[in-house]
Design an enzyme around this catalytic site. Structure first.
Site, PDB file in Angstrom:
ATOM      1  N   LYS A 207       0.857  -1.199   0.000  1.00 25.76           N
ATOM      2  CA  LYS A 207       0.000   0.000   0.000  1.00 25.76           C
ATOM      3  C   LYS A 207       0.886   1.239   0.000  1.00 25.76           C
ATOM      4  O   LYS A 207       1.903   1.277   0.715  1.00 25.76           O
ATOM      5  CB  LYS A 207      -0.892  -0.052   1.252  1.00 25.76           C
ATOM      6  CG  LYS A 207      -1.932   1.055   1.363  1.00 25.76           C
ATOM      7  CD  LYS A 207      -2.809   0.837   2.598  1.00 25.76           C
ATOM      8  CE  LYS A 207      -3.886   1.897   2.756  1.00 25.76           C
ATOM      9  NZ  LYS A 207      -4.743   1.663   3.943  1.00 25.76           N
TER      10      LYS A 207
ATOM     11  N   SER B  33      -9.690   1.593   2.896  1.00 21.12           N
ATOM     12  CA  SER B  33      -8.849   2.410   2.048  1.00 21.12           C
ATOM     13  C   SER B  33      -7.781   1.617   1.279  1.00 21.12           C
ATOM     14  O   SER B  33      -7.227   2.128   0.320  1.00 21.12           O
ATOM     15  CB  SER B  33      -8.162   3.487   2.893  1.00 21.12           C
ATOM     16  OG  SER B  33      -7.302   2.891   3.845  1.00 21.12           O
TER      17      SER B  33
ATOM     18  N   SER C 203      -9.824  -0.777   7.122  1.00 23.87           N
ATOM     19  CA  SER C 203      -9.257  -0.653   5.774  1.00 23.87           C
ATOM     20  C   SER C 203      -8.541  -1.876   5.218  1.00 23.87           C
ATOM     21  O   SER C 203      -8.167  -1.875   4.049  1.00 23.87           O
ATOM     22  CB  SER C 203      -8.300   0.539   5.720  1.00 23.87           C
ATOM     23  OG  SER C 203      -9.044   1.711   5.613  1.00 23.87           O
TER      24      SER C 203
HETATM   25  N1  GLN Z   1     -12.982   3.914   6.353  1.00 22.46           N
HETATM   26  C1  GLN Z   1     -12.463   4.329   7.616  1.00 22.46           C
HETATM   27  C2  GLN Z   1     -12.066   5.785   7.518  1.00 22.46           C
HETATM   28  O1  GLN Z   1     -12.372   6.370   6.550  1.00 22.46           O
HETATM   29  C3  GLN Z   1     -11.290   3.473   8.005  1.00 22.46           C
HETATM   30  C4  GLN Z   1     -10.069   3.787   7.242  1.00 22.46           C
HETATM   31  C5  GLN Z   1      -8.888   2.935   7.621  1.00 22.46           C
HETATM   32  O2  GLN Z   1      -9.013   1.910   8.261  1.00 22.46           O
HETATM   33  N2  GLN Z   1      -7.717   3.416   7.230  1.00 22.46           N
HETATM   34  O3  GLN Z   1     -11.487   6.361   8.367  1.00 22.46           O
END
Ligand code: GLN
Length: 491
Positions: A79, A154, A178
């Site tokens: 990532k 994400s 994420s």
């Molecule tokens: N979707 C969640 C957010 O927008 C979690 C994101 C993540 O785990 N990096 O914060």
């Protein structure tokens, strides 16, 4: 079988039997990326030359007769919020579009030391804020099961790379879901380890009390190999735990006879897509057939997880992202006449709308006079959420739930409605707030789209989660590697 269809243990065997070389494995995956990434858009950067060099080093090692680590020669994707020396690390943000770090994240170092072949860096929601990869400043990654749908986020790029056979293993980060949510949307395995098990050194910080790095894989056994390689104390990360009590020598196929499984009623409530709930309930029946003892439990503070997360995560993010000021590194706006203007212009032009929203929410929650009402209170509720899990784990060994309330939604369907986007992680936030481990694995399909089953356990129970997931996977044997809708070649 084509090389890109093989999982890590099959590649390991093939390398040892000299069925193919590590260079051929890398080339097969690089070719797969070339063929499919125009449509999928999983990668921000592909590091072809470095990958071939790493593969050649594995081949050289083999020709000297040296033992191979199970991850040697395995193609991996990272990532793009994990630092890589000499290779751009963008966080899919204009702010870091041309940032080349002078050091490498410990997790990437560990994979490289094991002989894994890094193919490149994958797309994400800007600074890991989002649930669909649509918040990337560059492009939206597409779900290989349906190109009109999101892959989740994400860590969407990493999930897609693995789901589509571009990479065998990938790294993601999970602050509120994420890793698990994109794993669910793409039909693969994703593990969010116990907070502190895996080093965060070199991971660009989002919310430091919640962030963890973990692996994606198409099989539970590949995920287990990757997690074992990633775990361990790192003196460069003061939050990483020395001597974590995880016994990696336990067999994956231990079975789950007598395992106590809790099914929390709050995760099967209104707002969940009925077909998703049905798939998950069927999966729970499989656990029962395999000898697990199922009981209904309650995690009474579950409905506070989302609001608590959306105080704590933005508050920590607003503080972490203060470093991006256009002065030391990253994007610098043109035409500023003084320092204040430089900072203000650089930040307003460098960050996208969701990141700005989080910074404003977080700054407000931390501001003088509001700290106790928001951040302080959220921390108290966080303790209650953790207590719910402590109580539950005094009765059961693991907890099962859906990973996300729905299957993958259409690109564009939620981008203009932040709250409905936030709901995609309804089932995953509480785990990060409590610091416990959880994994998601595919438990079936609804109208051709994968459904994720979430397994949660107490701190450092990763082996138990992997064993339970393995038992399910071996029984159900669901298909992998989608034939892409939208005319994508299955080369
Ligand atoms: N979707 C969640 C957010 O927008 C979690 C994101 C993540 O785990 N990096 O914060």
């Amino acid at each position: 079988m084509k090389i890109y269809e093989l999982n890590a243990s099959e590649i390991h065997k093939g390398l040892r039997h000299k069925d193919f070389s590590a260079r051929e494995v890398a080339q097969a995956h690089l070719y797969r990326i070339e063929q499919t990434d125009k449509d999928l858009k999983a990668f921000v950067t592909v590091t072809t030359e470095q990958a071939l060099r790493a593969a050649d080093a594995v081949d050289a090692k083999m020709s000297r007769g040296e033992e191979l680590h199970p991850l040697s020669g395995i193609p991996v994707a990272v990532k793009d919020n994990m630092c890589t020396t000499g290779v751009k690390t963008t966080c899919s943000s204009k702010m870091l579009e041309s940032f080349v770090p002078p050091y490498t994240a410990t997790v990437v170092n560990k994979l490289e030391q094991a002989g894994a072949v890094v193919l490149g860096k994958t797309n994400l929601d800007e600074f890991a804020m989002g649930s669909s990869t649509e918040n990337s400043a560059f492009f939206t990654t597409r779900n290989p099961y349906d190109l009109e749908r999101v892959p989740g986020g994400s860590s969407g790029g990493s999930a897609v790379a693995v789901a589509a056979g571009q990479a065998v293993i990938a790294l993601g980060s999970d602050t509120g879901g994420s890793i698990r949510q994109p794993a669910a949307f793409c039909g693969i395995v994703g593990v969010k380890p116990t907070y502190s098990l895996v080093s965060r050194y070199g991971l660009v910080a989002f919310a430091s009390s919640l962030d963890q790095v973990g692996p994606f894989a198409r099989t539970v056994s590949d995920a287990a190999w990757a997690l074992e390689a990633l775990a361990g104390h790192d003196p460069l990360d003061s939050t990483s735990v020395p001597n974590a009590p995880v016994d990696w020598s336990q067999p994956l196929d231990k079975g789950i006879r007598g395992l106590k499984v809790g099914v929390p009623r709050e995760y099967f409530a209104d707002g969940m897509e009925p077909a998703v709930v049905k798939s998950v309930r069927e999966a729970i029946k499989v656990f029962e057939c395999l000898g697990a003892e199922i009981s209904e439990i309650s995690l009474p503070h579950t409905s506070y997880a989302l609001p608590t997360y959306y105080i704590i995560a933005p508050a920590e993010a607003s503080s972490n992202l203060a470093r991006f000021d256009g002065v030391r590194y990253g994007f610098r706006a043109e035409g500023a006449t003084n320092q204040e203007e430089l900072i203000s212009l650089s930040r307003s032009q460098g960050f996208g709308p969701e990141v700005k929203r989080r910074i404003m929410l977080g700054t407000y929650a931390l501001s003088n006079g509001y700290y106790d009402a928001y951040y302080g209170k959220a921390q108290k509720v966080r303790s209650l959420i953790k207590q719910d899990f402590d109580n539950a784990f005094s009765q059961v060994d693991i907890i099962l739930s859906p990973t996300s309330p729905t299957t993958a939604f259409k690109v564009g369907a939620r981008v203009n409605d932040p709250l409905s986007m936030y709901m995609a992680d309804l089932c995953t936030f509480a785990v990060n707030l409590a610091g416990i481990p959880a994994l998601s694995l595919n438990c079936g399909f609804v109208e051709g789209l994968p459904v994720g089953l979430q397994l949660m356990g107490k701190a450092f129970s990763e082996m138990m989660l992997l064993q339970a997931a393995f038992a399910y996977e071996q029984t159900v044997k669901l298909p992998q590697l989608p034939v892409f809708k939208g005319g994508l070649p299955n080369v």
